[in-house]
Motif scaffolding. Structure first.
Motif, mmCIF file in Angstrom:
data_model
loop_
_atom_site.group_PDB
_atom_site.id
_atom_site.type_symbol
_atom_site.label_atom_id
_atom_site.label_comp_id
_atom_site.label_asym_id
_atom_site.label_seq_id
_atom_site.Cartn_x
_atom_site.Cartn_y
_atom_site.Cartn_z
ATOM 1 N N THR A 59 35.013 0.279 -3.292
ATOM 2 C CA THR A 59 34.956 -1.016 -3.980
ATOM 3 C C THR A 59 36.162 -1.214 -4.875
ATOM 4 O O THR A 59 36.809 -2.270 -4.858
ATOM 5 C CB THR A 59 33.673 -1.113 -4.823
ATOM 6 N N SER A 60 36.484 -0.214 -5.677
ATOM 7 C CA SER A 60 37.583 -0.326 -6.628
ATOM 8 C C SER A 60 38.932 -0.412 -5.925
ATOM 9 O O SER A 60 39.811 -1.183 -6.338
ATOM 10 C CB SER A 60 37.563 0.859 -7.597
ATOM 11 N N MET A 297 32.836 -6.667 -9.173
ATOM 12 C CA MET A 297 34.157 -6.601 -8.565
ATOM 13 C C MET A 297 34.080 -6.809 -7.055
ATOM 14 O O MET A 297 34.987 -7.404 -6.461
ATOM 15 C CB MET A 297 34.828 -5.268 -8.897
ATOM 16 N N LEU A 298 33.004 -6.338 -6.431
ATOM 17 C CA LEU A 298 32.832 -6.602 -4.999
ATOM 18 C C LEU A 298 32.717 -8.098 -4.748
ATOM 19 O O LEU A 298 33.385 -8.656 -3.872
ATOM 20 C CB LEU A 298 31.586 -5.883 -4.481
ATOM 21 N N ARG A 299 31.870 -8.787 -5.528
ATOM 22 C CA ARG A 299 31.626 -10.204 -5.303
ATOM 23 C C ARG A 299 32.824 -11.073 -5.674
ATOM 24 O O ARG A 299 32.949 -12.214 -5.205
ATOM 25 C CB ARG A 299 30.382 -10.660 -6.065
ATOM 26 N N ALA A 300 33.723 -10.562 -6.514
ATOM 27 C CA ALA A 300 34.925 -11.317 -6.872
ATOM 28 C C ALA A 300 35.862 -11.481 -5.683
ATOM 29 O O ALA A 300 36.722 -12.365 -5.688
ATOM 30 C CB ALA A 300 35.653 -10.621 -8.022
ATOM 31 N N ILE A 301 35.708 -10.645 -4.668
ATOM 32 C CA ILE A 301 36.547 -10.740 -3.472
ATOM 33 C C ILE A 301 36.397 -12.105 -2.818
ATOM 34 O O ILE A 301 37.362 -12.697 -2.330
ATOM 35 C CB ILE A 301 36.178 -9.616 -2.474
ATOM 36 N N ASP A 302 35.168 -12.621 -2.783
ATOM 37 C CA ASP A 302 34.891 -13.947 -2.205
ATOM 38 C C ASP A 302 33.776 -14.586 -3.023
ATOM 39 O O ASP A 302 32.615 -14.567 -2.627
ATOM 40 C CB ASP A 302 34.478 -13.804 -0.731
ATOM 41 N N PRO A 303 34.107 -15.151 -4.183
ATOM 42 C CA PRO A 303 33.073 -15.660 -5.103
ATOM 43 C C PRO A 303 32.212 -16.773 -4.531
ATOM 44 O O PRO A 303 31.102 -16.995 -5.000
ATOM 45 C CB PRO A 303 33.879 -16.138 -6.323
ATOM 46 N N CYS A 310 31.593 -10.696 1.455
ATOM 47 C CA CYS A 310 32.479 -9.830 0.671
ATOM 48 C C CYS A 310 32.650 -8.470 1.341
ATOM 49 O O CYS A 310 33.756 -7.916 1.384
ATOM 50 C CB CYS A 310 31.940 -9.664 -0.747
ATOM 51 N N ILE A 311 31.566 -7.938 1.849
ATOM 52 C CA ILE A 311 31.634 -6.650 2.538
ATOM 53 C C ILE A 311 32.455 -6.769 3.814
ATOM 54 O O ILE A 311 33.259 -5.881 4.141
ATOM 55 C CB ILE A 311 30.216 -6.119 2.821
ATOM 56 N N ASP A 312 32.282 -7.871 4.536
ATOM 57 C CA ASP A 312 33.080 -8.085 5.754
ATOM 58 C C ASP A 312 34.566 -8.157 5.410
ATOM 59 O O ASP A 312 35.418 -7.604 6.131
ATOM 60 C CB ASP A 312 32.649 -9.376 6.455
ATOM 61 N N ALA A 313 34.895 -8.847 4.312
ATOM 62 C CA ALA A 313 36.294 -8.945 3.885
ATOM 63 C C ALA A 313 36.837 -7.567 3.516
ATOM 64 O O ALA A 313 37.991 -7.235 3.800
ATOM 65 C CB ALA A 313 36.411 -9.907 2.705
ATOM 66 N N GLU A 314 35.995 -6.758 2.883
ATOM 67 C CA GLU A 314 36.373 -5.395 2.515
ATOM 68 C C GLU A 314 36.665 -4.564 3.762
ATOM 69 O O GLU A 314 37.700 -3.889 3.857
ATOM 70 C CB GLU A 314 35.237 -4.769 1.708
ATOM 71 N N ARG A 315 35.767 -4.624 4.721
ATOM 72 C CA ARG A 315 35.945 -3.865 5.962
ATOM 73 C C ARG A 315 37.192 -4.331 6.714
ATOM 74 O O ARG A 315 37.972 -3.515 7.228
ATOM 75 C CB ARG A 315 34.698 -4.008 6.840
ATOM 76 N N ASP A 332 26.393 -2.347 -0.515
ATOM 77 C CA ASP A 332 26.632 -2.814 -1.890
ATOM 78 C C ASP A 332 27.986 -2.321 -2.372
ATOM 79 O O ASP A 332 28.747 -1.715 -1.604
ATOM 80 C CB ASP A 332 25.501 -2.356 -2.817
ATOM 81 N N GLY A 333 28.285 -2.587 -3.625
ATOM 82 C CA GLY A 333 29.544 -2.129 -4.191
ATOM 83 C C GLY A 333 29.417 -0.903 -5.056
ATOM 84 O O GLY A 333 30.401 -0.216 -5.333
ATOM 85 N N SER A 334 28.192 -0.607 -5.483
ATOM 86 C CA SER A 334 27.966 0.454 -6.458
ATOM 87 C C SER A 334 27.568 1.792 -5.856
ATOM 88 O O SER A 334 27.761 2.838 -6.472
ATOM 89 C CB SER A 334 26.867 0.027 -7.432
ATOM 90 N N GLY A 335 26.974 1.758 -4.662
ATOM 91 C CA GLY A 335 26.467 2.988 -4.064
ATOM 92 C C GLY A 335 25.025 3.286 -4.405
ATOM 93 O O GLY A 335 24.504 4.342 -4.042
ATOM 94 N N LEU A 336 24.349 2.342 -5.084
ATOM 95 C CA LEU A 336 22.942 2.571 -5.420
ATOM 96 C C LEU A 336 22.046 2.483 -4.188
ATOM 97 O O LEU A 336 20.966 3.054 -4.165
ATOM 98 C CB LEU A 336 22.492 1.569 -6.482
ATOM 99 N N SER A 337 22.519 1.801 -3.161
ATOM 100 C CA SER A 337 21.749 1.717 -1.920
ATOM 101 C C SER A 337 21.803 3.045 -1.177
ATOM 102 O O SER A 337 22.878 3.569 -0.889
ATOM 103 C CB SER A 337 22.290 0.612 -1.016
#
Length: 445
Positions: A59-60, A297-303, A310-315, A332-337
């Motif tokens: 994420t970071s 920060m994950l959601r800021a990629i595509d607000p 956002c995850i698709d954009a990350e991948r 998710d962005g945090s890893g809690l899942s």
């Protein structure tokens, strides 16, 4: 000679990590020399495992590359309606706050994140506004806001399980006073205090993902009138609206309790709140492993998009950089899942890319340092690893993970280091100790 060179990749699980039940534990390790390209340890490096908070590395890194270190969230406040032509200090309409998804608002981690309500009140006083006929209206348009559906329900009521919304405030948490049935600041939570369950020694809190009903179970010794426990809330916008109304009244600005319904198509500017720099947010979330900041920060990629967008954009970003995300699962962005899946090799490839970039020194500074700070403060403290490893940690039930770098004496990365252990049967301390021992042996020189 040839066999000796291949030994790191051929080691059995028990030899890689000396823990009870290693043969029944999923272990992925990848350690690579950044200068020579030599792989020191490669054990199940393509195995997709649960990374826990090591997900924050991805994420970071994505936020750093796609948003840049100077990105800021901006939250605008304005007035809808018009001044009363007969009484210039009276505003006919509402005070509107437009959420930006900023996860740091009201956070005590940053001085500049505090005092937004005071700043709004001060700005209104400078404008000569002493009365608002309507009330505080908070706009938040984030798609699929709140806790991530794949998070465990038992995590949601705790501060670390706070969901991200279009408007966030003070970590989206409040102090609940179960014996009094209230929260501070006030929120929509309805608190039910119950006796501790049989065999329960600590405190337990529970609520549904978007539910207002909070159940608190606590031993009798804890059930004193002023006893409190910090919990997450499903209505951070409502909490802030209450705080803001109180600040306005304290500043001598009268405000109503019902929206005036004035058109919000065009607002009269009052105040624009800017978040800390992305680099500062990322450093803090990596050092402390802050879940809410990571989701923000994950959601800021595509607000304007969904979490999935956002995850698709990350991948897509990492695929464009030549790192295939084909056999990864990102929820998710945090890893809690617990349903996230990353391989040690994938994480190492991202780490290697970031270490070779123009912002490498800034990036490496985000990581906790062994024996020095953050979640790695006690790791390797009295060994030669002290100060020589910069790694993000990750842990949930039966998961222990580390990802980062070995450093030279000047703090520059020399190797990528990724270790992920899933489904272990021994005490967590034994796993940590075995990983520390393995790294000491790997970096013996």
């Amino acid at each position: 000679m040839m066999l000796a060179a291949l030994l790191p990749a051929l080691l059995a699980p028990a030899a890689v990590l000396d823990i009870d039940g290693a043969e029944s534990t999923s272990i992925g390790i990848y350690i690579k020399d950044l200068k020579t390209g030599r792989v020191l340890v490669d054990h199940n490096s393509s195995l997709a495992l649960t990374p826990a908070s090591v997900m924050k590395v991805i994420t970071s890194a994505t936020a750093m590359e796609m948003l840049g270190p100077d990105f800021r969230f901006v939250t605008h406040t304005g007035l809808a309606g018009r001044r009363d032509p007969r009484k210039r200090s009276r505003w006919e309409g509402d005070l509107v706050v437009r959420g930006s998804g900023d996860p740091t608002l009201g956070s005590d981690r940053f001085k500049e994140a505090l005092g937004m309500a005071d700043s709004i009140a001060a700005a209104l006083r400078r404008m000569g506004i002493g009365e608002i006929s309507g009330t505080v209206v908070i706009e938040e348009s984030m798609a699929d806001a709140g806790p991530v559906p794949t998070w465990e329900v038992e995590d949601i009521a705790w501060p670390y399980g706070a969901g991200l919304y279009g408007f966030n405030y003070a970590g989206n948490t409040v102090a609940a006073l179960p014996a009094k049935g209230i929260t501070r600041p006030a929120s929509s939570l309805k608190i039910r205090l119950l006796p501790a369950a049989k065999g329960q020694k600590g405190i337990d809190v529970a609520r549904g993902a978007e539910a207002d009903n909070l159940v608190v179970r606590a031993p009798k010794a804890k059930r004193k009138p002023d006893w409190s426990v910090n919990v997450s809330v499903p209505d951070p916008a409502g909490v802030f609206a209450g705080v803001l109304r109180g600040k306005l009244r304290a500043a001598g600005i009268a405000i109503g309790s019902r929206a005036a319904g004035a058109s919000r198509a065009s607002l009269t500017d009052v105040y624009a709140h800017r978040s800390p720099l992305a680099a500062d947010i990322l450093r803090d979330l990596m050092k402390r492993s802050d879940n809410l900041f990571a989701e923000g920060m994950l959601r800021a990629i595509d607000p304007e998009g969904t979490r999935g967008d956002c995850i698709d954009a990350e991948r897509d970003h990492w695929a464009d950089r030549g790192i295939s995300p084909r056999f990864t699962i990102i929820r998710d962005g945090s890893g809690l899942s617990r349903s996230n899946r990353l391989s040690a090799r994938f994480i190492s490839d991202v780490l290697e890319t970031m270490a070779g970039g123009q912002r490498a020194s800034t990036w490496v500074d985000f990581f906790p340092v062994a024996g020095v700070d953050g979640t790695l403060k006690s790791f390797g403290k009295k060994t030669r690893l002290n100060g020589r490893l910069a790694m993000k940690t990750g842990s949930v039930a039966a998961v222990q993970a580390y990802a980062g770098y070995r450093l030279d004496w000047e703090g520059r990365p020399t190797h990528t280091v990724v270790v992920i252990v899933n489904g272990f049967f021994c005490p967590r301390a034994r796993v940590r100790g075995a990983i520390e021992k393995m790294l000491l042996n790997t970096f013996a020189n």
